[in-house]
Scaffold this active site. Structure first.
Site, PDB file in Angstrom:
ATOM      1  CE1 TYR A  44       1.651  -9.648  -3.295  1.00  0.00           C
ATOM      2  CE2 TYR A  44       0.066 -10.586  -1.744  1.00  0.00           C
ATOM      3  CZ  TYR A  44       1.234 -10.697  -2.478  1.00  0.00           C
ATOM      4  OH  TYR A  44       1.981 -11.842  -2.397  1.00  0.00           O
TER       5      TYR A  44
ATOM      6  CE1 TYR B  30       7.426  -7.540   0.489  1.00  0.00           C
ATOM      7  CE2 TYR B  30       7.565  -6.044   2.358  1.00  0.00           C
ATOM      8  CZ  TYR B  30       7.723  -6.294   1.006  1.00  0.00           C
ATOM      9  OH  TYR B  30       8.165  -5.302   0.165  1.00  0.00           O
ATOM     10  CB  SER B  31       2.291 -13.563   3.229  1.00  0.00           C
ATOM     11  OG  SER B  31       1.347 -12.843   2.490  1.00  0.00           O
TER      12      SER B  31
ATOM     13  CB  CYS C 150      -2.793 -15.704  -1.621  1.00  0.00           C
ATOM     14  SG  CYS C 150      -1.735 -14.428  -0.900  1.00  0.00           S
TER      15      CYS C 150
ATOM     16  CD  GLU D  24      -3.269 -11.422   2.708  1.00  0.00           C
ATOM     17  OE1 GLU D  24      -3.958 -11.288   3.739  1.00  0.00           O
ATOM     18  OE2 GLU D  24      -2.108 -11.844   2.719  1.00  0.00           O
TER      19      GLU D  24
HETATM   20  P1  FAD Z   1       7.229   0.633  -3.848  1.00  0.00           P
HETATM   21  O1  FAD Z   1       8.421   1.482  -3.644  1.00  0.00           O
HETATM   22  O2  FAD Z   1       6.108   0.771  -2.893  1.00  0.00           O
HETATM   23  O3  FAD Z   1       6.697   0.768  -5.296  1.00  0.00           O
HETATM   24  C1  FAD Z   1       5.591  -0.019  -5.742  1.00  0.00           C
HETATM   25  C2  FAD Z   1       5.627  -0.101  -7.252  1.00  0.00           C
HETATM   26  O4  FAD Z   1       5.557   1.190  -7.800  1.00  0.00           O
HETATM   27  C3  FAD Z   1       6.917  -0.739  -7.754  1.00  0.00           C
HETATM   28  O5  FAD Z   1       6.602  -1.706  -8.723  1.00  0.00           O
HETATM   29  C4  FAD Z   1       7.697   0.380  -8.350  1.00  0.00           C
HETATM   30  O6  FAD Z   1       8.320  -0.032  -9.565  1.00  0.00           O
HETATM   31  C5  FAD Z   1       6.635   1.396  -8.691  1.00  0.00           C
HETATM   32  N1  FAD Z   1       7.206   2.745  -8.462  1.00  0.00           N
HETATM   33  C6  FAD Z   1       7.950   3.149  -7.439  1.00  0.00           C
HETATM   34  N2  FAD Z   1       8.285   4.431  -7.587  1.00  0.00           N
HETATM   35  C7  FAD Z   1       7.723   4.838  -8.763  1.00  0.00           C
HETATM   36  C8  FAD Z   1       7.670   6.054  -9.467  1.00  0.00           C
HETATM   37  N3  FAD Z   1       8.289   7.150  -9.019  1.00  0.00           N
HETATM   38  N4  FAD Z   1       6.980   6.118 -10.630  1.00  0.00           N
HETATM   39  C9  FAD Z   1       6.334   5.017 -11.081  1.00  0.00           C
HETATM   40  N5  FAD Z   1       6.345   3.845 -10.464  1.00  0.00           N
HETATM   41  C10 FAD Z   1       7.025   3.759  -9.322  1.00  0.00           C
HETATM   42  N6  FAD Z   1       5.007  -8.848  -1.673  1.00  0.00           N
HETATM   43  C11 FAD Z   1       5.884  -9.889  -1.709  1.00  0.00           C
HETATM   44  O7  FAD Z   1       6.891  -9.849  -2.422  1.00  0.00           O
HETATM   45  N7  FAD Z   1       5.665 -11.003  -0.911  1.00  0.00           N
HETATM   46  C12 FAD Z   1       4.588 -11.125  -0.086  1.00  0.00           C
HETATM   47  O8  FAD Z   1       4.425 -12.135   0.619  1.00  0.00           O
HETATM   48  C13 FAD Z   1       3.668 -10.016  -0.045  1.00  0.00           C
HETATM   49  N8  FAD Z   1       2.575 -10.063   0.749  1.00  0.00           N
HETATM   50  C14 FAD Z   1       1.700  -9.025   0.766  1.00  0.00           C
HETATM   51  C15 FAD Z   1       0.567  -9.114   1.578  1.00  0.00           C
HETATM   52  C16 FAD Z   1      -0.353  -8.080   1.594  1.00  0.00           C
HETATM   53  C17 FAD Z   1      -1.580  -8.199   2.479  1.00  0.00           C
HETATM   54  C18 FAD Z   1      -0.125  -6.918   0.797  1.00  0.00           C
HETATM   55  C19 FAD Z   1      -1.120  -5.783   0.801  1.00  0.00           C
HETATM   56  C20 FAD Z   1       1.008  -6.802  -0.006  1.00  0.00           C
HETATM   57  C21 FAD Z   1       1.932  -7.856  -0.035  1.00  0.00           C
HETATM   58  N9  FAD Z   1       3.078  -7.792  -0.832  1.00  0.00           N
HETATM   59  C22 FAD Z   1       3.938  -8.868  -0.866  1.00  0.00           C
HETATM   60  C23 FAD Z   1       3.410  -6.590  -1.635  1.00  0.00           C
HETATM   61  C24 FAD Z   1       4.392  -5.686  -0.795  1.00  0.00           C
HETATM   62  O9  FAD Z   1       3.714  -5.199   0.350  1.00  0.00           O
HETATM   63  C25 FAD Z   1       4.906  -4.468  -1.547  1.00  0.00           C
HETATM   64  O10 FAD Z   1       3.817  -3.751  -2.061  1.00  0.00           O
HETATM   65  C26 FAD Z   1       5.859  -4.813  -2.685  1.00  0.00           C
HETATM   66  O11 FAD Z   1       6.997  -5.509  -2.197  1.00  0.00           O
HETATM   67  C27 FAD Z   1       6.348  -3.510  -3.364  1.00  0.00           C
HETATM   68  O12 FAD Z   1       6.897  -2.671  -2.392  1.00  0.00           O
HETATM   69  P2  FAD Z   1       8.173  -1.767  -2.702  1.00  0.00           P
HETATM   70  O13 FAD Z   1       8.423  -0.909  -1.506  1.00  0.00           O
HETATM   71  O14 FAD Z   1       9.300  -2.613  -3.189  1.00  0.00           O
HETATM   72  O15 FAD Z   1       7.674  -0.922  -3.904  1.00  0.00           O
END
Ligand code: FAD
Length: 393
Positions: free
Chosen positions: A393, A192-193, A351, A391
């Site tokens: 994602y 997360y940024s 971004c 950046e």
């Molecule tokens: P996850 O559990 O990892 O799931 C990801 C997606 O897959 C979800 O949409 C979910 O619905 C789907 N999913 C999960 N399980 C299943 C399944 N069984 N079948 C099908 N689909 C499924 N995010 C922000 O909100 N703010 C930021 O500032 C931010 N900055 C970032 C900076 C960088 C450099 C990067 C790489 C990413 C950033 N992100 C940011 C994104 C963040 O890291 C996460 O990827 C995001 O919050 C989703 O993570 P999660 O654990 O909630 O979802």
């Protein structure tokens, strides 16, 4: 075997020996000889009082070490030693480093080549906290930023207590979701940024903020968005050494973002507001969302003066209006963007969601070519000079 500890150090190559940190330290942990200003690891309690007073950022250096460097060793340095390799068994750092580095590399891939930090950016601290040794943060506040019922974005403030957590605008932190995966291993951190500036969400407090969108069924985003005040969570990082703000106040910033891609742009804006105000080179921001109700920081943005930040807020789902995306507005403001492209002081930051890349790239191609500059060439020059950053994602 010693347990790895974090050690606060001063970069002798950058330090100008003004001794302000030494005078500020409330417990006399900072001292100097004829060569260097150094921190006594036996005394430093990570109060962070010395961090904001340093005019160069040389004070913001940290290493994880098995045995802290002695004063004598530090007096002898002409440059900082690299982070020593402590081995995966002890820190878990290697595996985590690889996973986080891969995530960041993928997020930065849209820049079209190896990312380079702006020349005048402060030196970031990276990888201070790991899965094996995370930083424990306490939630100070969790506020909903959006009224759109389908679009829950939160402003989450985290208190780092007495832990050193030096983070620069544009860097990210890893959040470790609680629990274990199907193999009984801890979940990998999500990035997360950081949306607050380096001296804290509240100036000179050891706190940071994140801007988090709740993803349907997302593990970490739901965990974060549901956090209550006082809850504790594990952080890794900080991460990222290139998507950074130039410290040069004359640098002009072209900011292009959607949704939570506004997080680093908020940090940039707050840093400039606190340090140089309207006297900076200026910032022009294209910020896209579905509607004002789903645009994070819509209210606070209205209070940012135009001489600091010119705003182009762009909506793709307004009733009775044609869809408009950031690239459409960039084309509508073609002259302003073209003028910035010709200025070697301009730094571009993009971004947000991956889906924005193609449209923005297309607009930049058209605008650059309208002034006789092939975008692929200009982009590579800007990137190699630390002036083009993506950046997504
Ligand atoms: P996850 O559990 O990892 O799931 C990801 C997606 O897959 C979800 O949409 C979910 O619905 C789907 N999913 C999960 N399980 C299943 C399944 N069984 N079948 C099908 N689909 C499924 N995010 C922000 O909100 N703010 C930021 O500032 C931010 N900055 C970032 C900076 C960088 C450099 C990067 C790489 C990413 C950033 N992100 C940011 C994104 C963040 O890291 C996460 O990827 C995001 O919050 C989703 O993570 P999660 O654990 O909630 O979802």
């Amino acid at each position: 075997m010693n347990t790895p500890v974090k050690q606060h150090l001063i970069d002798p190559e950058i330090c100008i020996r003004c001794y302000t940190c030494e005078m500020t330290c409330p417990i006399e942990a900072i001292t100097h000889d004829d060569m260097n200003v150094v921190v006594d690891a036996d005394k430093c309690n990570f109060c962070m009082d010395c961090i904001p007073v340093c005019p160069t950022g040389s004070i913001d250096e940290w290493r994880v070490v098995n045995t802290p460097y002695s004063l004598e060793e530090q007096f002898g340095w002409s440059e900082l030693p690299p982070q020593e390799d402590l081995g995966e068994a002890e820190t878990g750092m290697e595996a985590l480093d690889e996973a986080m580095a891969a995530l960041l590399a993928e997020a930065h891939a849209g820049a079209g080549g190896k990312a380079v930090a702006p020349k005048s950016a402060a030196r970031p601290a990276i990888n201070l906290y790991t899965l094996a040794q995370p930083a424990v943060a306490k939630v100070q506040g969790n506020y909903r930023l959006t009224d759109d019922p389908e679009h829950d974005v939160r402003h989450i403030i985290l208190d780092m207590g007495g832990l050193p957590f030096p983070v620069l605008e544009g860097q990210s932190v890893g959040v470790v979701p609680p629990g274990e995966d199907e193999n009984g291993k801890p979940h990998l951190p999500r990035l997360y940024s950081v949306s607050s500036p380096r001296d804290g969400e509240r100036p000179n407090y050891n706190n940071i903020s994140l801007t988090v969108k709740r993803e349907p069924d997302g593990l970490c985003s739901n965990f974060l968005c549901d956090l209550e005040k006082g809850a504790e969570l594990n952080l890794t990082g900080p991460f990222g050494a290139t998507f950074l703000l130039p410290d040069d106040a004359e640098a002009r910033l072209l900011l292009i973002c959607t949704g939570t891609g506004s997080a680093p742009m908020r940090a940039f804006t707050m840093r400039r507001q606190r340090v140089v105000g309207g006297k900076s080179g200026g910032m022009l921001m294209f910020f896209g969302a579905r509607n004002p109700e789903s645009l994070p920081y819509f209210g606070p943005l209205k209070k940012v003066p135009e001489n600091l930040l010119k705003q182009e807020l762009v909506y793709s789902r307004l009733d009775g209006q044609a869809k408009e995306y950031v690239q459409d507005r960039m084309m509508a403001r073609e002259e302003a963007v073209a003028e910035m492209l010709t200025d070697p002081a301009t730094h571009i930051y993009i971004c947000g969601l991956k889906g924005m890349e193609d449209g923005v790239e297309h607009a930049l191609t058209n605008i650059a070519e309208s002034i006789g500059q092939p975008w692929a060439i200009l982009r590579d020059v800007m990137r190699s000079e630390g002036r083009y950053h993506v950046e997504t994602y």
